[in-house]
Scaffold this active site. Structure first.
Site, mmCIF file in Angstrom:
data_model
loop_
_atom_site.group_PDB
_atom_site.id
_atom_site.type_symbol
_atom_site.label_atom_id
_atom_site.label_comp_id
_atom_site.label_asym_id
_atom_site.label_seq_id
_atom_site.Cartn_x
_atom_site.Cartn_y
_atom_site.Cartn_z
ATOM 1 N N GLN A 137 0.818 -1.219 0.000
ATOM 2 C CA GLN A 137 0.000 0.000 0.000
ATOM 3 C C GLN A 137 0.851 1.269 0.000
ATOM 4 O O GLN A 137 0.322 2.370 -0.071
ATOM 5 C CB GLN A 137 -0.908 0.009 1.237
ATOM 6 C CG GLN A 137 -1.867 -1.170 1.291
ATOM 7 C CD GLN A 137 -2.498 -1.368 2.676
ATOM 8 O OE1 GLN A 137 -2.247 -0.609 3.610
ATOM 9 N NE2 GLN A 137 -3.312 -2.402 2.808
ATOM 10 N N HIS A 190 -0.648 -0.326 5.827
ATOM 11 C CA HIS A 190 -0.945 0.685 6.861
ATOM 12 C C HIS A 190 0.148 1.742 7.000
ATOM 13 O O HIS A 190 0.808 1.844 8.020
ATOM 14 C CB HIS A 190 -1.220 0.006 8.214
ATOM 15 C CG HIS A 190 -2.249 -1.064 8.107
ATOM 16 N ND1 HIS A 190 -2.482 -1.993 9.082
ATOM 17 C CD2 HIS A 190 -3.132 -1.361 7.108
ATOM 18 C CE1 HIS A 190 -3.449 -2.818 8.693
ATOM 19 N NE2 HIS A 190 -3.849 -2.449 7.495
ATOM 20 N N GLU A 236 -13.420 4.309 11.320
ATOM 21 C CA GLU A 236 -13.707 5.320 12.340
ATOM 22 C C GLU A 236 -13.523 6.736 11.837
ATOM 23 O O GLU A 236 -12.636 7.008 11.033
ATOM 24 C CB GLU A 236 -12.755 5.129 13.541
ATOM 25 C CG GLU A 236 -12.904 3.795 14.219
ATOM 26 C CD GLU A 236 -11.929 3.593 15.377
ATOM 27 O OE1 GLU A 236 -11.023 4.437 15.557
ATOM 28 O OE2 GLU A 236 -12.097 2.585 16.093
ATOM 29 N N TYR A 293 -6.379 6.198 20.952
ATOM 30 C CA TYR A 293 -7.561 5.803 20.179
ATOM 31 C C TYR A 293 -7.761 4.286 20.158
ATOM 32 O O TYR A 293 -8.655 3.800 19.485
ATOM 33 C CB TYR A 293 -7.527 6.474 18.797
ATOM 34 C CG TYR A 293 -7.743 7.963 18.989
ATOM 35 C CD1 TYR A 293 -9.020 8.501 18.981
ATOM 36 C CD2 TYR A 293 -6.683 8.801 19.333
ATOM 37 C CE1 TYR A 293 -9.238 9.836 19.272
ATOM 38 C CE2 TYR A 293 -6.883 10.146 19.621
ATOM 39 C CZ TYR A 293 -8.162 10.662 19.594
ATOM 40 O OH TYR A 293 -8.376 11.978 19.907
ATOM 41 N N TYR A 335 -10.175 -10.188 8.999
ATOM 42 C CA TYR A 335 -10.755 -10.339 7.667
ATOM 43 C C TYR A 335 -11.315 -11.740 7.435
ATOM 44 O O TYR A 335 -12.227 -11.930 6.651
ATOM 45 C CB TYR A 335 -9.719 -9.992 6.584
ATOM 46 C CG TYR A 335 -9.426 -8.515 6.557
ATOM 47 C CD1 TYR A 335 -10.345 -7.619 6.030
ATOM 48 C CD2 TYR A 335 -8.257 -8.007 7.103
ATOM 49 C CE1 TYR A 335 -10.109 -6.252 6.034
ATOM 50 C CE2 TYR A 335 -8.006 -6.640 7.101
ATOM 51 C CZ TYR A 335 -8.938 -5.778 6.572
ATOM 52 O OH TYR A 335 -8.700 -4.428 6.579
#
Ligand code: HEC
Length: 483
Positions: free
Chosen positions: A180, A253, A345, A355, A366
């Site tokens: 990613q 991520h 979120e 958080y 998943y």
């Protein structure tokens, strides 16, 4: 009589604690009464959007845990652990959404037609149709041109007239395109017209051959700035570059996204697959950071005096925020953060707040197993849905929509959307318009659907709404419809 018999039968045949993926658990334990396709039988349909016993996630959880013996619904709390019941809720929400969206008429725009939404109507215009590969983010130049990043590492210019320069800017920093990650965020300094600073967020690290001749990658998100002169990247300065020991081989991520405010830059580093590492203040991953816009650490950052903490950390416990925006009305900072399966979120970012990832999540793995992680001593711990000292989201999305790109609409071209938050989504291929009042969500609406995966959404200085799409790779914009 009949009901009692059914319950006895069900309990007798399914009683042992079960450890399996949620799909299997449903088919084994629920399908007999609620149908193989959730359509209902002895028990009602679970996908028609009608919830006789309460429609919130908490109420559905209760329906499953406590059952309803008079009606013939088994209480499942002795059979399944709380995190498994939570997984049922996520799973049923996914099925409900899939079923309901079939008949739904969401605004899916096309180029030649006006698109109607609740408050505003718009036309869709093509800005760049061809020539981009994995575009990631957009920034607006004072002359009407735009800068666009491509994940492979290219920084490209679109002229005010809308022409994509075939040549990328030369000399931009090397980026490690990995999973990613790659070249991601681009933003201009608020005083760009005077100082010329362009900021980039990218995956920084090394790619080398290991002993077996295989590529070995180590990388983490970094922030750099430079200026563009004669089509070249010059005057480069690193703003944040983590110690190489924090680089990881994970392809997931990376976070990124910047907000500038009052001489500070806020930026995101995703958890990089590190899970519980995000609770560790000595590590940069899974954090939102704040620095002076030249990279110095502000003396009043929340953890500057905390032993072993990275002084740039502003908030922590983040999984993968890929949207960051500030409300001009009150200066409140918001992020949108990818959850796992379920539990995307919207967070109100406050200094020193935790958080919660991965201790707290509204999602599951998943593969349909409840979320768990390796805790501080390496032991397996189950995630929970809330915990004292960990800040819950302002709102969440179950199922996940894959939030990416975030901006407040502050222009005058769509007056009825003024100050609304525009939330991009990759998997659901949509833009949500979220109305925020007094730091709470009061309503939301899908205003754009099924044109492509929304990687970035941003208001241009012209007041139009620019959308960076992947698959097909394009840039389009929303302009007001005439009538
Ligand atoms: C023995 C039959 C039976 C089995 C097995 C069963 N249910 Fe039910 N379920 C019912 C009945 C009957 C109701 C009440 C239906 C109503 O009020 O319309 C119900 C209600 C529910 C509701 C509340 C629906 C609403 O409209 O609010 C949920 C959620 C639910 N079941 C989930 C499950 C799940 C998850 C499983 C498997 C773990 C399961 N059920 C297994 C019979 C069953």
């Amino acid at each position: 009589m009949k009901v009692t018999f059914l319950i006895t039968l069900a309990l007798a045949s399914f009683a042992p604690a079960q450890n399996a993926k949620i799909e299997e658990l449903y088919h084994k334990n629920c399908a007999g009464c609620h149908g193989a396709n959730f359509e209902g039988g002895v028990g009602g349909s679970l996908v028609d959007g009608v919830w006789n016993h309460g429609s919130s996630d908490e109420e559905i959880y209760r329906s499953i845990a406590k059952g309803n013996i008079p009606l013939g619904m088994i209480p499942w709390e002795d059979t399944f652990k709380p995190d498994q019941i939570r997984a049922f809720v996520i799973f049923l929400r996914e099925q409900e959404k899939k079923n309901l969206s079939k008949g739904q008429n969401l605004p899916s725009p096309s180029l030649d037609q006006q698109t109607k939404t609740e408050l505003e109507n718009y036309r869709l215009e093509m800005v760049v149709e061809n020539g981009l590969k994995d575009p990631w983010a957009i920034a607006f130049l004072p002359d009407g041109g735009r800068l666009v990043t491509e994940k492979s590492g290219k920084l490209r210019i679109i002229s005010a007239a809308g022409k994509l320069d075939p040549k990328a800017i030369e000399g931009t920093p090397q980026t490690i395109e990995h999973g990613q990650g790659g070249l991601m965020e681009v933003a201009l300094h608020p005083d760009y017209a005077k100082n010329g600073w362009v900021y980039l967020g990218l995956s920084d690290g090394t790619r080398a051959k290991n002993d077996q001749g295989k590529d070995e990658v180590r990388c983490i998100t970094a922030v750099v700035r430079g200026k563009i002169k004669n089509h070249r990247w010059v005057n480069q300065e690193w703003i944040f570059r983590a110690d190489p020991k924090f680089q990881s081989g994970a392809g997931v991520h990376f976070g990124t996204r910047f907000v500038f405010d009052k001489g500070y830059i806020y930026f995101v580093i995703g958890e990089r697959g590190g899970m519980y590492e995000v609770q560790d203040l000595s590590r940069p991953n899974g954090k939102i950071h704040r620095l002076h816009d030249d990279g110095r650490v502000p003396r009043d950052n929340p953890f500057v005096k905390t032993k072993d903490a990275m002084p740039s950390i502003w908030s922590y416990g983040h999984r993968n925020p890929q949207g960051l925006a500030m409300d001009a009305r009150d200066g409140a900072l918001y992020s949108t953060e990818h959850g796992p399966r379920g539990g995307d979120e919207l967070n109100l970012i406050l200094p020193a707040h935790n958080y919660g990832w991965p201790v707290v999540t509204l999602g599951m793995h998943y593969n349909g197993m409840p979320m768990d992680y390796n805790g501080p001593d390496g032991q397996k711990v189950m995630s929970v849905t809330q915990k004292a000292g960990m800040t819950p989201p302002v709102t969440s999305w179950v199922p996940s929509i894959a939030v990416c790109g975030l901006d407040f609409y502050t222009g005058d071209k769509f007056p009825k959307w003024k100050n609304d938050l525009l939330v991009g989504a990759l998997a659901q291929k949509e833009i949500r318009r979220v109305r925020i009042e007094n730091k709470s969500v009061v309503s939301q609406e899908t205003i754009f659907k099924d044109v492509g995966r929304v990687r970035d959404v941003a208001m241009g200085p012209d007041g139009f709404i620019y959308v960076v799409l992947n698959g097909p790779d394009r840039i389009m914009r929303l302009v007001p419809a005439q009538d």
